[in-house]
Design a protein around this motif. Structure first.
Motif, PDB file in Angstrom:
ATOM      1  N   ARG A 316       6.703  11.474   6.846  1.00  0.00           N
ATOM      2  CA  ARG A 316       6.898  10.542   7.948  1.00  0.00           C
ATOM      3  C   ARG A 316       5.812  10.763   9.009  1.00  0.00           C
ATOM      4  NH1 ARG A 316       9.516   8.210   4.925  1.00  0.00           N
ATOM      5  NH2 ARG A 316      11.751   7.776   4.878  1.00  0.00           N
ATOM      6  N   ASN A 317       5.173   9.688   9.414  1.00  0.00           N
ATOM      7  CA  ASN A 317       4.242   9.685  10.558  1.00  0.00           C
ATOM      8  C   ASN A 317       3.035  10.613  10.366  1.00  0.00           C
ATOM      9  OD1 ASN A 317       6.261   8.081  11.938  1.00  0.00           O
ATOM     10  ND2 ASN A 317       7.358  10.007  12.346  1.00  0.00           N
ATOM     11  N   LEU A 318       2.579  10.785   9.148  1.00  0.00           N
ATOM     12  CA  LEU A 318       1.465  11.700   8.890  1.00  0.00           C
ATOM     13  C   LEU A 318       0.127  11.053   9.273  1.00  0.00           C
ATOM     14  CD1 LEU A 318       0.470  14.410   7.725  1.00  0.00           C
ATOM     15  CD2 LEU A 318       0.330  13.292   5.491  1.00  0.00           C
ATOM     16  N   THR A 319      -0.624  11.752  10.107  1.00  0.00           N
ATOM     17  CA  THR A 319      -1.960  11.290  10.493  1.00  0.00           C
ATOM     18  C   THR A 319      -2.972  12.401  10.218  1.00  0.00           C
ATOM     19  OG1 THR A 319      -1.780  12.083  12.774  1.00  0.00           O
ATOM     20  CG2 THR A 319      -1.020   9.835  12.334  1.00  0.00           C
ATOM     21  N   HIS A 320      -4.223  11.998  10.030  1.00  0.00           N
ATOM     22  CA  HIS A 320      -5.277  13.012   9.874  1.00  0.00           C
ATOM     23  C   HIS A 320      -6.619  12.385  10.226  1.00  0.00           C
ATOM     24  CE1 HIS A 320      -7.199  16.684   8.520  1.00  0.00           C
ATOM     25  NE2 HIS A 320      -8.106  15.923   7.934  1.00  0.00           N
ATOM     26  N   THR A 321      -7.393  13.116  11.027  1.00  0.00           N
ATOM     27  CA  THR A 321      -8.730  12.687  11.418  1.00  0.00           C
ATOM     28  C   THR A 321      -9.736  13.760  11.039  1.00  0.00           C
ATOM     29  OG1 THR A 321      -7.876  11.405  13.283  1.00  0.00           O
ATOM     30  CG2 THR A 321     -10.208  11.965  13.330  1.00  0.00           C
ATOM     31  N   TYR A 322     -10.751  13.383  10.288  1.00  0.00           N
ATOM     32  CA  TYR A 322     -11.833  14.307   9.968  1.00  0.00           C
ATOM     33  C   TYR A 322     -12.797  14.391  11.155  1.00  0.00           C
ATOM     34  CZ  TYR A 322     -10.436  14.250   5.036  1.00  0.00           C
ATOM     35  OH  TYR A 322      -9.742  14.388   3.861  1.00  0.00           O
ATOM     36  N   ASN A 323     -13.282  15.586  11.438  1.00  0.00           N
ATOM     37  CA  ASN A 323     -14.246  15.821  12.528  1.00  0.00           C
ATOM     38  C   ASN A 323     -13.775  15.241  13.863  1.00  0.00           C
ATOM     39  OD1 ASN A 323     -16.252  17.015  10.745  1.00  0.00           O
ATOM     40  ND2 ASN A 323     -16.639  14.932  10.027  1.00  0.00           N
ATOM     41  N   PRO A 324     -12.565  15.565  14.283  1.00  0.00           N
ATOM     42  CA  PRO A 324     -12.079  14.985  15.543  1.00  0.00           C
ATOM     43  C   PRO A 324     -12.951  15.412  16.718  1.00  0.00           C
ATOM     44  CG  PRO A 324     -10.674  16.819  14.845  1.00  0.00           C
ATOM     45  CD  PRO A 324     -11.606  16.536  13.712  1.00  0.00           C
ATOM     46  N   VAL A 336       1.346   7.755   7.810  1.00  0.00           N
ATOM     47  CA  VAL A 336       1.831   7.560   6.443  1.00  0.00           C
ATOM     48  C   VAL A 336       3.323   7.858   6.358  1.00  0.00           C
ATOM     49  CG1 VAL A 336       1.705   8.429   4.071  1.00  0.00           C
ATOM     50  CG2 VAL A 336      -0.394   8.051   5.380  1.00  0.00           C
ATOM     51  N   ASN A 337       4.069   6.943   5.741  1.00  0.00           N
ATOM     52  CA  ASN A 337       5.488   7.133   5.443  1.00  0.00           C
ATOM     53  C   ASN A 337       5.673   6.941   3.942  1.00  0.00           C
ATOM     54  OD1 ASN A 337       6.562   7.380   8.221  1.00  0.00           O
ATOM     55  ND2 ASN A 337       5.854   5.269   8.415  1.00  0.00           N
ATOM     56  N   ALA A 338       6.203   7.947   3.275  1.00  0.00           N
ATOM     57  CA  ALA A 338       6.365   7.855   1.818  1.00  0.00           C
ATOM     58  C   ALA A 338       7.501   8.752   1.359  1.00  0.00           C
ATOM     59  CB  ALA A 338       5.070   8.257   1.116  1.00  0.00           C
ATOM     60  N   GLU A 339       8.144   8.338   0.281  1.00  0.00           N
ATOM     61  CA  GLU A 339       9.179   9.138  -0.372  1.00  0.00           C
ATOM     62  C   GLU A 339       8.892   9.175  -1.868  1.00  0.00           C
ATOM     63  OE1 GLU A 339      13.166   7.958   0.385  1.00  0.00           O
ATOM     64  OE2 GLU A 339      12.894   7.791   2.549  1.00  0.00           O
ATOM     65  N   ILE A 340       8.819  10.370  -2.409  1.00  0.00           N
ATOM     66  CA  ILE A 340       8.643  10.553  -3.854  1.00  0.00           C
ATOM     67  C   ILE A 340       9.852  11.332  -4.354  1.00  0.00           C
ATOM     68  CG2 ILE A 340       7.182  11.492  -5.675  1.00  0.00           C
ATOM     69  CD1 ILE A 340       4.818  11.236  -3.690  1.00  0.00           C
ATOM     70  N   ARG A 341      10.563  10.758  -5.288  1.00  0.00           N
ATOM     71  CA  ARG A 341      11.834  11.331  -5.727  1.00  0.00           C
ATOM     72  C   ARG A 341      11.647  12.359  -6.838  1.00  0.00           C
ATOM     73  NH1 ARG A 341      13.791   5.165  -6.454  1.00  0.00           N
ATOM     74  NH2 ARG A 341      13.871   4.590  -4.245  1.00  0.00           N
ATOM     75  N   PRO A 390       7.131  12.665  15.856  1.00  0.00           N
ATOM     76  CA  PRO A 390       6.927  13.929  15.134  1.00  0.00           C
ATOM     77  C   PRO A 390       6.605  13.687  13.661  1.00  0.00           C
ATOM     78  CG  PRO A 390       9.266  13.551  15.537  1.00  0.00           C
ATOM     79  CD  PRO A 390       8.534  12.509  16.313  1.00  0.00           C
ATOM     80  N   VAL A 391       5.750  14.548  13.130  1.00  0.00           N
ATOM     81  CA  VAL A 391       5.390  14.468  11.712  1.00  0.00           C
ATOM     82  C   VAL A 391       6.444  15.196  10.882  1.00  0.00           C
ATOM     83  CG1 VAL A 391       3.707  15.150   9.960  1.00  0.00           C
ATOM     84  CG2 VAL A 391       2.929  14.316  12.190  1.00  0.00           C
ATOM     85  N   VAL A 392       6.890  14.543   9.825  1.00  0.00           N
ATOM     86  CA  VAL A 392       7.781  15.171   8.844  1.00  0.00           C
ATOM     87  C   VAL A 392       7.026  15.220   7.527  1.00  0.00           C
ATOM     88  CG1 VAL A 392       9.949  14.987   7.570  1.00  0.00           C
ATOM     89  CG2 VAL A 392       9.853  14.293   9.988  1.00  0.00           C
ATOM     90  N   LEU A 393       6.875  16.401   6.956  1.00  0.00           N
ATOM     91  CA  LEU A 393       6.212  16.542   5.668  1.00  0.00           C
ATOM     92  C   LEU A 393       6.865  17.683   4.899  1.00  0.00           C
ATOM     93  CD1 LEU A 393       4.008  15.517   3.791  1.00  0.00           C
ATOM     94  CD2 LEU A 393       2.429  17.151   4.830  1.00  0.00           C
ATOM     95  N   LYS A 394       7.618  17.312   3.884  1.00  0.00           N
ATOM     96  CA  LYS A 394       8.312  18.291   3.048  1.00  0.00           C
ATOM     97  C   LYS A 394       7.958  18.046   1.592  1.00  0.00           C
ATOM     98  CE  LYS A 394      12.304  18.713   6.161  1.00  0.00           C
ATOM     99  NZ  LYS A 394      13.770  18.568   6.274  1.00  0.00           N
TER     100      LYS A 394
END
Length: 619
Positions: A316-324, A336-341, A390-394
């Motif tokens: 949930r809410n995943l962001t990423h910037t290269y060379n910020p 990014v929001n995604a669910e993989i079962r 907030p970022v959720v990444l599990k």
């Protein structure tokens, strides 16, 4: 006049073994302005042929002439190379500068093109490959597909008389592949540039004037591409496979439907329209939409919700910037929001630079979210500003946003195979390479247990343990390297296996073997398999569900049967649809409404049922 001439050319990478020829007595003539497609299994000698043409390699025996110049004469090499542009399979092999425009200018500067003209060539080359916006970017920070476009632009800027493309479109998305091939066709037809295209894509080979098939260093077939691609017995003899369209036509004929071999969706749609009745397709739901059954996941308990627990991923809410904070700052992920079962064979698709590779590298913390960094301290929001969500990444039960997470254990449970497998290989022997991860992730494991696990992993990927264990992984073919890379990941028996373009650059049989291997692993012990791919047929044939990435976001998640119905949206994102989806769309325009899940087998089955042939025993 001959553009390229090979006369009984032999070449060996190991002069000490005279029988181990990469090219074995090759004689070939390519005329000026001709477009030749070179086909063959991995390791058949195609790339060696290309490098000999450009003078990058010297034949062991025989004679090569390029535009009338003897390639064996060192004094002629500069003139040959200024007239022959070659694009390699891996773009990193020909990137020389830290800025895109400097990289493209490198070739023209070296052959003495005036400075004012170099700027014009850079503009034209970038426009041709759709990379104008990246003129001042760093090639090191581009995706694999974007790097390949820059490599092609660098050759286009040379304006060579001969252009050789060695699997140059393998890493591009469908739109990028079409754009590059359109440019190559225009250069060939309008400017009469000679083109040698090394490819595994039948649709690209069909555009050529002539197809040349190589097998074990020899030319074994030549002729009109449409004829060559339909010779089933000969193709199988030379470790190649029938193109998907032809295989579908022959399956339909076997089922009793009299259709001729077709190599394009339009051809097959015309064939089917002439023999199928015009009626409503069966198995429709009352609202007019067919109810597609879910594809088997290979596990008895079926897929569970993607809550981030064992075998699943929650993002949930995943962001990423290269060379910020630098001039090269690039936002790769934008919420990014995604669910993989758990239990899924999941696909990830998207245009070049959409964020696919960046996303999957987060799944085993090759790229960490800021809160997972050891030095992270939460920032206080400035007055009047709103904190981002907030970022959720599990993944597999691990919280990838928490710096206290055991990332070492995570990486043993979430395995990653990179876009270029050779980047993962580093040890002196295959056995040592495969054993590396096991030793690092397993404390106190005995040498006997390591050897047993390495042997099992290598045999699982179809390699002979005794034959390869003591060999250098860098001596292997591309397909073998890919298998060793996969073995080095699966040796720890991960719960989730992530593969970035696992079959790109492989010949058709190699692709089939890799996908069969992944399904075997998935069925036997790996809970979840995630593949990134530009091949829509690969997604439709193998995946239970897929996510579509665009501009750093997930814009759609669905089964292939649902996803590929929306051709307009996918086309707008620079993507394509499977061959079977194209045929069904064309048929529907003609009044024949046929529904399937877009796998080849289901397409054949539903078509035969539609024609009233579904009950035949030989169907």
């Amino acid at each position: 006049m001959e553009a390229i001439s090979f006369e009984n050319v032999h070449f060996s990478y190991d002069e000490g073994e005279k029988d181990a020829f990469a090219l074995n007595g090759v004689s070939l003539s390519v005329q000026e302005g001709e477009f030749v497609a070179v086909l063959g299994h991995n390791g058949s000698g195609k790339s060696t042929l290309a490098r000999l043409t450009d003078g990058l390699l010297t034949p062991s025996s025989g004679r090569i002439t390029v535009l009338g110049m003897d390639a064996g004469d060192p004094k002629k090499l500069f003139d040959i190379r200024r007239n022959v542009g070659i694009v390699f399979q891996n773009p990193d092999n020909q990137t020389v500068a830290s800025i895109v425009e400097d990289d493209i200018a490198f070739g023209p500067e070296n052959i003495g093109v005036p400075r004012a003209e170099i700027g014009e060539r850079i503009d034209a080359a970038l426009a041709a490959v759709g990379m104008t916006a990246y003129r001042n970017a760093s090639p090191a920070r581009l995706s694999g597909g974007q790097k390949q476009r820059i490599a092609i632009a660098g050759v286009l800027a040379l304006r060579p008389k001969i252009m050789i493309l060695d699997e140059a479109t393998a890493m591009l998305d469908p739109r990028g592949r079409k754009e590059v091939i359109d440019v190559v066709l225009r250069l060939n037809k309008q400017d009469r540039i000679t083109v040698v295209l090394i490819t595994h894509f039948p649709e690209e080979a069909l555009l050529a004037d002539r197809a040349v098939v190589m097998n074990r260093g020899e030319i074994v077939m030549q002729g009109i591409p449409s004829d060559i691609l339909c010779r089933e017995e000969e193709l199988e003899t030379f470790n190649l496979a029938l193109p998907r369209p032809v295989a579908i036509c022959r399956a339909l004929r076997k089922g009793g439907l009299p259709v001729r071999d077709a190599l394009s969706p339009e051809q097959l749609a015309e064939e089917l329209f002439s023999v199928l009745p015009e009626k409503e397709a069966p198995s429709e739901s009352p609202d007019g939409e067919e109810k597609f059954s879910s594809r088997e996941s290979g596990r008895d308990d079926g897929p569970k919700e993607g809550d981030g627990g064992t075998g699943s991923v929650l993002c949930r809410n995943l962001t990423h910037t290269y060379n910020p904070g630098s001039p090269f700052a690039t936002q790769a992920l934008n919420g990014v929001n995604a669910e993989i079962r758990a239990g899924e064979f999941f696909g990830i698709i998207g245009h070049t630079g959409s964020g696919k590779s960046t996303f999957v590298q987060h799944l085993n913390a090759l790229i960490k979210v800021p809160t997972a960094e050891k030095k992270y301290k939460p920032k206080k929001p400035k007055k009047g500003t709103v904190l981002p969500p907030p970022v959720v990444l599990k993944a597999d039960g691990f919280d990838l946003t928490d710096k206290k997470t055991d990332f070492r254990k995570l990486r043993s449970k979430v395995g990653m195979v990179f876009q270029y497998p050779e980047y993962q290989l580093f040890a002196e022997t295959v056995a040592a390479d495969v054993a590396f991860g096991l030793k690092n992730f397993s404390d106190g494991i005995s040498e006997e247990e390591i050897n047993r696990s390495v042997k099992e992993a290598l045999e699982t990927v179809g390699l002979d343990y005794e034959a390869v264990k003591d060999r250098s992984p860098f001596e292997l073919s591309g397909g073998q390297k890919r298998r060793v890379a996969i073995a080095g990941v699966i040796v720890t028996k991960p719960e989730i296996l992530v593969l970035d373009e696992p079959a790109a650059g492989l010949d058709p049989l190699g692709k089939q073997e890799i996908m069969q291997l992944l399904h075997k692993i998935h069925k036997e012990w790996c809970k979840t398999v995630i593949i990134v791919s530009h091949d829509m047929d690969e997604i439709s044939e193998n995946c239970t569900r897929a996510a579509v990435f665009s501009d750093g976001k997930v814009v759609r998640e669905a089964s292939p049967a649902e996803l590929f119905l929306d051709y307009a949206t996918l086309s707008g994102l620079g993507l394509d649809i499977p061959f079977t989806a194209k045929v069904t769309e064309l048929l529907e325009q003609k009044g024949v409404k046929l529904r399937c899940d877009f796998t080849s087998a289901d397409f054949v089955r539903k078509t035969l049922e539609y024609a009233g042939l579904g009950g035949r025993e030989d169907a």
